[in-house]
Enzyme design. Sequence first.
Site, PDB file in Angstrom:
ATOM      1  CB  SER A  14      35.446  46.908  79.514  1.00 10.48           C
ATOM      2  OG  SER A  14      36.835  46.921  80.012  1.00 10.48           O
ATOM      3  CG  ASN A  15      40.554  48.728  77.403  1.00 11.73           C
ATOM      4  OD1 ASN A  15      40.422  50.014  77.769  1.00 11.73           O
ATOM      5  ND2 ASN A  15      40.485  47.858  78.307  1.00 11.73           N
ATOM      6  CG  MET A  92      43.975  37.452  76.116  1.00  7.19           C
ATOM      7  SD  MET A  92      45.056  38.556  77.062  1.00  7.19           S
ATOM      8  CE  MET A  92      46.116  37.574  78.217  1.00  7.19           C
ATOM      9  NE  ARG A  93      44.661  32.885  70.296  1.00 12.71           N
ATOM     10  CZ  ARG A  93      45.177  31.766  70.572  1.00 12.71           C
ATOM     11  NH1 ARG A  93      46.089  31.117  70.743  1.00 12.71           N
ATOM     12  NH2 ARG A  93      43.846  31.002  70.747  1.00 12.71           N
ATOM     13  CG  ASN A 113      48.203  46.042  73.444  1.00 12.61           C
ATOM     14  OD1 ASN A 113      47.018  45.508  73.365  1.00 12.61           O
ATOM     15  ND2 ASN A 113      49.093  45.286  74.354  1.00 12.61           N
ATOM     16  CG  HIS A 115      50.760  46.099  79.181  1.00 16.06           C
ATOM     17  ND1 HIS A 115      50.279  44.766  79.145  1.00 16.06           N
ATOM     18  CD2 HIS A 115      51.573  46.052  80.247  1.00 16.06           C
ATOM     19  CE1 HIS A 115      51.030  44.209  80.081  1.00 16.06           C
ATOM     20  NE2 HIS A 115      51.649  45.112  80.695  1.00 16.06           N
ATOM     21  CB  SER A 142      51.412  51.868  78.656  1.00 14.57           C
ATOM     22  OG  SER A 142      52.193  52.067  79.925  1.00 14.57           O
ATOM     23  CG  ASP A 147      57.476  45.614  68.829  1.00 16.39           C
ATOM     24  OD1 ASP A 147      57.120  44.661  69.775  1.00 16.39           O
ATOM     25  OD2 ASP A 147      58.364  46.129  69.519  1.00 16.39           O
ATOM     26  CG  ASP A 151      52.518  43.425  76.858  1.00 14.89           C
ATOM     27  OD1 ASP A 151      51.685  43.884  76.177  1.00 14.89           O
ATOM     28  OD2 ASP A 151      52.500  42.618  78.163  1.00 14.89           O
ATOM     29  CB  ALA A 179      43.480  55.139  84.270  1.00 12.87           C
ATOM     30  CD  GLU A 180      43.405  49.154  81.440  1.00 13.03           C
ATOM     31  OE1 GLU A 180      42.888  48.441  80.007  1.00 13.03           O
ATOM     32  OE2 GLU A 180      43.724  48.445  82.134  1.00 13.03           O
TER      33      GLU A 180
HETATM   34  C1  GRF Z   1      42.744  45.366  79.923  1.00 12.06           C
HETATM   35  O1  GRF Z   1      43.304  45.745  81.283  1.00 12.06           O
HETATM   36  C2  GRF Z   1      43.940  45.612  79.146  1.00 12.06           C
HETATM   37  O2  GRF Z   1      44.785  46.634  79.318  1.00 12.06           O
HETATM   38  C3  GRF Z   1      44.626  44.359  78.607  1.00 12.06           C
HETATM   39  O3  GRF Z   1      43.563  43.259  78.908  1.00 12.06           O
HETATM   40  C4  GRF Z   1      42.668  44.082  79.664  1.00 12.06           C
HETATM   41  C5  GRF Z   1      41.105  43.762  78.532  1.00 12.06           C
HETATM   42  O4  GRF Z   1      40.152  44.147  79.410  1.00 12.06           O
HETATM   43  N1  GRF Z   1      45.260  44.324  77.588  1.00 12.06           N
HETATM   44  P1  GRF Z   1      38.887  44.353  78.404  1.00 12.06           P
HETATM   45  O5  GRF Z   1      38.489  43.034  77.775  1.00 12.06           O
HETATM   46  O6  GRF Z   1      39.039  45.540  77.475  1.00 12.06           O
HETATM   47  O7  GRF Z   1      37.803  44.864  79.516  1.00 12.06           O
END
Ligand code: GRF
Length: 200
Positions: A14-15, A92-93, A113, A115, A142, A147, A151, A179-180
């Site tokens: 989604s981001n 997730m790596r 990134n 977070h 955030s 690095d 996080d 918010a992201e």
């Molecule tokens: C988000 O909450 C992001 O902040 C975190 O992982 C999630 C990813 O969600 N790092 P999406 O795959 O962007 O929907």
Amino acid sequence: MPINLGVLISGRGSNMEALARYAAETANCPYRIALVISDQPAALGITRAQAFGIPALVRPRDANRGQAEQEAAVQQALDSKGCEMIALAGYMRRLSAPFLARWGAPKSRRVVNIHPSLLPAYRGLNTHARALADGAAWHGASVHLVDAEIDSGQVLAQARVPVLPQDTAAALAERVLAAEHWLYPHAVASLAQSLNAERR
Ligand code: GRF
């Protein structure tokens, strides 16, 4: 010329979609998503990228392919699209030190990134449940430079949301995610703009 952005995902995406939508809707957006790479073949984000006409590839890490090999495949794909900057979006790596060094990260400000916490609070997973358990009044998201630690890089931008009395972790996560989706495109655009200025 917009900065060519590579977006690395592992899941929902989604981001990544928020970054794509912003680029599509913003005149003279300083970045364009050149490529999306997932390490998970079943990631929903792959379909979401394709719906925006963005090329999306899977570069998995599995029993046959360790970190060095997988990162080499990721690098090759990024190079093939001329990527100049990387946005991790639910990837997730952990990226290895040699991979980051190749990108000059964190100093180059080319790998970022997002977070779901107000760093340095709540690095790692389950941030929403941990904020609730602590009785935090505020939570948020955030954007930070990447690095070799988890996080831990320099925070560039944050968005803050209130924790409400009846919140569940899911309700809080939803508020933070909204918010992201605002924060990440603006932070990436601002960085891309400064990288663009360095080119000249
Ligand atoms: C988000 O909450 C992001 O902040 C975190 O992982 C999630 C990813 O969600 N790092 P999406 O795959 O962007 O929907």
